[in-house]
Design an enzyme around this catalytic site. Sequence first.
Site: not given
Ligand code: 2HA
Ligand code: ZN
Length: 276
Positions: A115, A138, A140, A168, A209
């Site tokens: 990414e 980033h 999940h 909050e 995602h």
């Molecule tokens: O790095 O999360 O979006 C792996 C991920 C791809």
């Molecule tokens: Zn990811």
Amino acid sequence: MKFIDSKFVKKMNEITNELYRHGWDERNGGNISLRLTQSEIDQYEDLNTTLRNIPIKFDASPLAGQYYLVTGTGRYFKNVHKYPERDTGLVRITDEGNSVDLLWGFNDGGQPTSEFPAHLMTHISRQKVDNNQRVVMHCHPTNLVALSFTHKLDEASISRLLWKMQAESLVVFPEGVGIIPYMTPGTNEIGQETADKMNEFRVVVWPHHGVFACGDNMDEVYGLIETVEKACMIYTAVRSQGNILQSITDDDLRDLAKSFNVIPNPEFLSMATVTG
Ligand code: 2HA
Ligand code: ZN
């Protein structure tokens, strides 16, 4: 001083481990980039040679000369704190912007995260908004990803929902959250779409995602994601308990904004009190 002993590597170790322990970075999920300044780089004795050059597949020339500590592609956040010199790397963007020079790390031949386009494009956007912002993260988060299946993917409606799940939220992300359509991860296209949203938001939801977020430092960005995910987690609990009998109202949000001196995104909440 060696870079391995720096506060930057220590913080990267700590935050990747925290993200893993929350269950937001299973397997090789997630990635982080942190910009370092020249004077920070100059403090370390082992950052003055280029170990190798790594091509990148987009134009990062607006960031030429900048340094980034970044997690590696395919690396497990579960392991980063044990093998930081293998699973993270410190790179400098070359003048041409089509490759990076590796100065430290990735010592088994590794490369920056898949990414990286979304990270660097986001850094380009955010430096125009606020040059103090040097972290892009980033991951999940479970309840946020779940929400992207059950709720209309509308920025106003999701932002207002998250604001109303806890006092909050509005204080921590008064601009709300941006949302892009579902797109293939790791592409320049998702990077560009994310970076466009980052002109306005510090949090961008990737439906089905995860999330992209940015800010001044690791703790702040991590805290931002924690707050968004906590609101989503409360929503999950609320929906499983049953009907909602009462909630934070728009007037309550306006009072919060005044009290904490934040300006809510005017497209999501008007500060003018409606009378009659
Ligand atoms: O790095 O999360 O979006 C792996 C991920 C791809
Ligand atoms: Zn990811």
